[in-house]
Design a protein around this motif. Structure first.
Motif, mmCIF file in Angstrom:
data_model
loop_
_atom_site.group_PDB
_atom_site.id
_atom_site.type_symbol
_atom_site.label_atom_id
_atom_site.label_comp_id
_atom_site.label_asym_id
_atom_site.label_seq_id
_atom_site.Cartn_x
_atom_site.Cartn_y
_atom_site.Cartn_z
ATOM 1 N N GLU A 119 53.987 14.481 70.460
ATOM 2 C CA GLU A 119 54.316 14.415 71.884
ATOM 3 C C GLU A 119 55.801 14.132 72.110
ATOM 4 N N THR A 120 56.374 13.237 71.306
ATOM 5 C CA THR A 120 57.788 12.892 71.509
ATOM 6 C C THR A 120 58.713 14.022 71.088
ATOM 7 N N ASN A 121 58.199 14.977 70.312
ATOM 8 C CA ASN A 121 59.029 16.095 69.868
ATOM 9 C C ASN A 121 58.766 17.388 70.636
ATOM 10 N N VAL A 122 57.753 17.374 71.492
ATOM 11 C CA VAL A 122 57.452 18.573 72.285
ATOM 12 C C VAL A 122 57.796 18.362 73.756
ATOM 13 N N ILE A 123 57.316 17.277 74.344
ATOM 14 C CA ILE A 123 57.448 17.061 75.797
ATOM 15 C C ILE A 123 58.900 17.063 76.279
ATOM 16 N N PRO A 124 59.854 16.463 75.564
ATOM 17 C CA PRO A 124 61.242 16.451 76.061
ATOM 18 C C PRO A 124 61.854 17.837 76.238
ATOM 19 N N HIS A 125 61.247 18.880 75.688
ATOM 20 C CA HIS A 125 61.781 20.235 75.842
ATOM 21 C C HIS A 125 61.338 20.905 77.146
ATOM 22 N N GLU B 111 52.545 29.155 75.239
ATOM 23 C CA GLU B 111 52.411 29.681 76.597
ATOM 24 C C GLU B 111 53.624 29.369 77.455
ATOM 25 N N LEU B 112 54.234 28.213 77.263
ATOM 26 C CA LEU B 112 55.378 27.799 78.075
ATOM 27 C C LEU B 112 56.717 28.134 77.417
ATOM 28 N N GLY B 113 56.669 28.859 76.300
ATOM 29 C CA GLY B 113 57.917 29.303 75.668
ATOM 30 C C GLY B 113 58.685 28.198 74.971
ATOM 31 N N LEU B 114 57.973 27.142 74.503
ATOM 32 C CA LEU B 114 58.645 26.034 73.831
ATOM 33 C C LEU B 114 58.816 26.272 72.326
ATOM 34 N N TRP B 115 58.155 27.297 71.802
ATOM 35 C CA TRP B 115 58.187 27.528 70.358
ATOM 36 C C TRP B 115 59.612 27.651 69.800
ATOM 37 N N PRO B 116 60.492 28.419 70.398
ATOM 38 C CA PRO B 116 61.848 28.520 69.820
ATOM 39 C C PRO B 116 62.545 27.170 69.671
ATOM 40 N N VAL C 240 56.863 34.712 57.376
ATOM 41 C CA VAL C 240 57.043 35.377 58.674
ATOM 42 C C VAL C 240 58.319 34.847 59.314
ATOM 43 N N GLN C 241 58.887 35.651 60.194
ATOM 44 C CA GLN C 241 60.125 35.258 60.870
ATOM 45 C C GLN C 241 59.873 34.345 62.057
ATOM 46 N N THR C 242 58.680 34.471 62.632
ATOM 47 C CA THR C 242 58.318 33.627 63.768
ATOM 48 C C THR C 242 56.806 33.631 63.890
ATOM 49 N N VAL C 243 56.290 32.860 64.828
ATOM 50 C CA VAL C 243 54.856 32.817 65.117
ATOM 51 C C VAL C 243 54.686 33.174 66.578
ATOM 52 N N ASP C 244 53.812 34.101 66.856
ATOM 53 C CA ASP C 244 53.586 34.542 68.242
ATOM 54 C C ASP C 244 52.455 33.765 68.896
#
Length: 589
Positions: free
Chosen positions: A460-466, A558-563, A585-589
């Protein structure tokens, strides 16, 4: 025999047990050296890695008959000209008869790591912790040689009488079970009854049967015609039919155990697979040998889960040394107190330490996977499962990947430390709580990118701030589209009665920080106990569950936070893919 770290010497053996097993060029094993445990040894691992071969090697060494035949497939890469060798250093009780041979068999001294020549000049001939070096070899002529290696470098025969006194209970495939329920030479039933004159007595009785008389008319005519042809050739005449013996043929082999079912007498070989296996085990165990060595291949075959558990518990309760292979989660779960070993694709045997016992009870599937991912909690289980499935484009279980709940940060560390040394392919996904940094660094050094651990904090602390302001409403909504419960946790922490996003934002100067605290269930020491208790439960309304972790992973994409998190997560994804032989793989879709 190679040296191993010294271990405390156990007391004099009450049951025979193998301290060191060595296999050279036998079937699919080129070379193996193993120090099994004294009690029950569970061999785990994938298919075709040599688990059954290890059991077959032990059974061949201790075979209570000389009836075994060899083929070229018993030799490493079918190079029969090189022969094979199976050796063991064994502790043997006096009941084995090892000391009662016509020619004296001298013990070696076990020094905790190998067999040494005893120093007889310092005592009265007594050897502390005595062991014996035993060997069976397959010669280039497809013959078996059972031998005892003496401390003076001489070699003597390893007789059937001693092997029978050591005792071997063998439970392998269904064909073997059926064999042990019949009076075939060398079978468990034949050895149990030990009626040496039965064959001749049985033959005399059967010879009295007039088989010709029960033939149908066409068959009688054909036999009479054959008799006429014999007469013309001056061959023996008055032909009839009867049961006759011959090389490799035994009338006794037609006799087997029967039992009554619903009033009908039926051969035990016609009953279910599980019943036949348990019956064969009881027949073998009924011999006069008190504590035989036991080998059980695929303990689960034909047995319901509850029977697997009972059988495993009974084996563990015995003083006998037991060797078991299994692919069954219930069997692994019930094997508390047994030694667990993992056989890797290279044929190496690694021990799973006792420290992984809680994981063995919590999730035995961990030890049966092709790749086991230890996630520190339920949230991580859901997140990693979704992440890996997305990278594969299908269910990761098809590739033998299993994500397991490690129980907590510290427990996950214990499991990872134990498994990373065992040969089991393992990965980890954990928070960084700022504790046990040295031990985590050791695991990271062994696993490399197979361990994903945040620089600090948790999911949560590494995802939500984005998140950006325009993404907050979508992020707060649960999978059913409802935001009420999560807004309530934010409102309680912000101290506002109005449970709307706008009201919460107006009541706090850092909405993202507030969301992290609510999602983590964070509390501070200055809060009343009742408030602490209520706020700790806030995380359950967000992502503190396996389903919540999966939801969080979906929101990342879904919210485009992956990059924004890819640099941390993609190396882990590709390390898992590499572990099952897939390209990066170069990325995950």
């Amino acid at each position: 025999m190679p040296d191993q770290p010294a271990q405390p010497a156990p007391p004099l053996a009450e049951a025979p047990y193998i301290r060191l097993l060595m296999i050279k060029r036998f079937r699919g094993i080129e070379k193996l050296i193993w120090y099994p445990g004294r009690g029950v040894n569970i061999l785990l691992g994938g298919g075709d890695v040599g688990k059954t071969t290890i059991l077959e090697a032990i059974a061949l060494l201790l075979n209570p008959t000389n009836a075994s035949t060899l083929s070229d497939s018993d030799y490493w890469q079918r190079k029969y000209e090189d022969g094979f060798e199976i050796g063991a250093i064994m502790a043997l009780p006096l009941s084995s008869g090892i000391a009662d041979q016509k020619k004296t068999v001298w013990p070696w001294h076990w020094n905790g790591k190998t067999a040494r020549v005893p120093d007889i000049e310092t005592g009265d001939g007594h050897v502390d912790d005595p062991v014996y070096c035993l060997r069976v070899s397959g010669t280039p002529d497809f013959e078996l040689q059972h031998e005892i290696l003496q401390p003076d470098d001489t070699v003597d025969h390893f007789p059937v009488s001693v092997r029978r006194n050591i005792g071997l209970v063998r439970l392998s495939g269904d064909d073997r079970n059926d064999r042990d329920l019949r009076l075939i030479q060398g079978s468990a039933l034949e050895r149990l009854l030990s009626d040496k004159t039965l064959r001749s007595r049985l033959g005399n009785e059967i010879a009295k049967t007039d088989v010709k008389n029960v033939l149908q008319d066409d068959a009688k005519t054909a036999l009479n015609t054959l008799d006429e042809r014999f007469k013309k050739r001056a061959l023996p005449t008055d032909l009839s039919l009867g049961l006759v013996g011959g090389p490799g043929f035994s009338l006794n082999a037609l006799i087997g155990l029967t039992a009554t079912k619903d009033g009908t007498l039926l051969p035990l070989s016609s009953w279910g697979a599980g019943t036949r296996r348990l019956a064969a085990l009881e027949v073998a165990a009924a011999h006069q040998v008190e504590h035989p060595v036991m080998v059980v291949d695929e303990i689960e075959r034909g047995l319901e889960s509850y029977r697997q558990r009972i059988l495993m518990e009974e084996l563990i309760a015995r003083p006998s040394q037991v060797f078991v292979t299994t692919h069954s989660a219930p069997a692994v779960n019930a094997a508390v107190g047994a030694s667990l070993w993992y056989v890797d694709a290279g044929g190496a045997v690694g021990e799973l330490p006792a420290a992984i016992g809680p994981q063995q009870k919590r999730d035995p599937e961990t030890f049966l996977a092709r790749v086991a991912i230890i996630a520190e909690g339920a949230t991580e289980v859901g997140f990693v499962t979704t992440l890996i499935n997305r990278s594969l484009g299908e269910d990761m279980r098809r590739y033998g990947i299993w994500v397991s709940d490690g129980g907590s940060n510290s427990e996950a560390l214990t499991v990872l430390r134990g498994l990373s040394n065992s040969g089991l392919k393992v990965a980890g996904f954990a928070d960084n709580e700022g504790t046990q940094t040295g031990l985590w660094a050791e695991v990271k050094a062994k696993l490399g990118d197979l361990l994903m651990r945040w620089p600090e904090g948790c999911l949560e602390t590494n995802v939500i701030p984005h998140l950006t302001d325009d993404q907050l409403e979508a992020f707060i909504r649960d999978p059913d589209g409802d935001a009420g419960e999560r807004l309530r946790t934010l409102a309680e922490r912000a101290g506002t009665e109005e449970k709307t996003l706008a009201a919460v934002q107006a009541a706090t100067d850092n909405i993202l920080k507030l969301m992290v605290e609510a999602a983590c269930g964070s509390v501070t020491n200055d809060l009343p106990d009742a408030t602490k208790k209520a706020w700790k439960r806030h995380g359950q309304r967000w992502f503190k569950s396996s389903a919540g972790g999966a939801e969080l992973a979906d929101k990342v994409f879904e919210l485009g936070l992956w990059p924004k998190v890819q640099d941390r997560l993609l190396p882990f994804v590709n390390a898992v893919r590499a572990a099952i032989g897939l390209p990066a793989v170069q990325t995950v879709d």
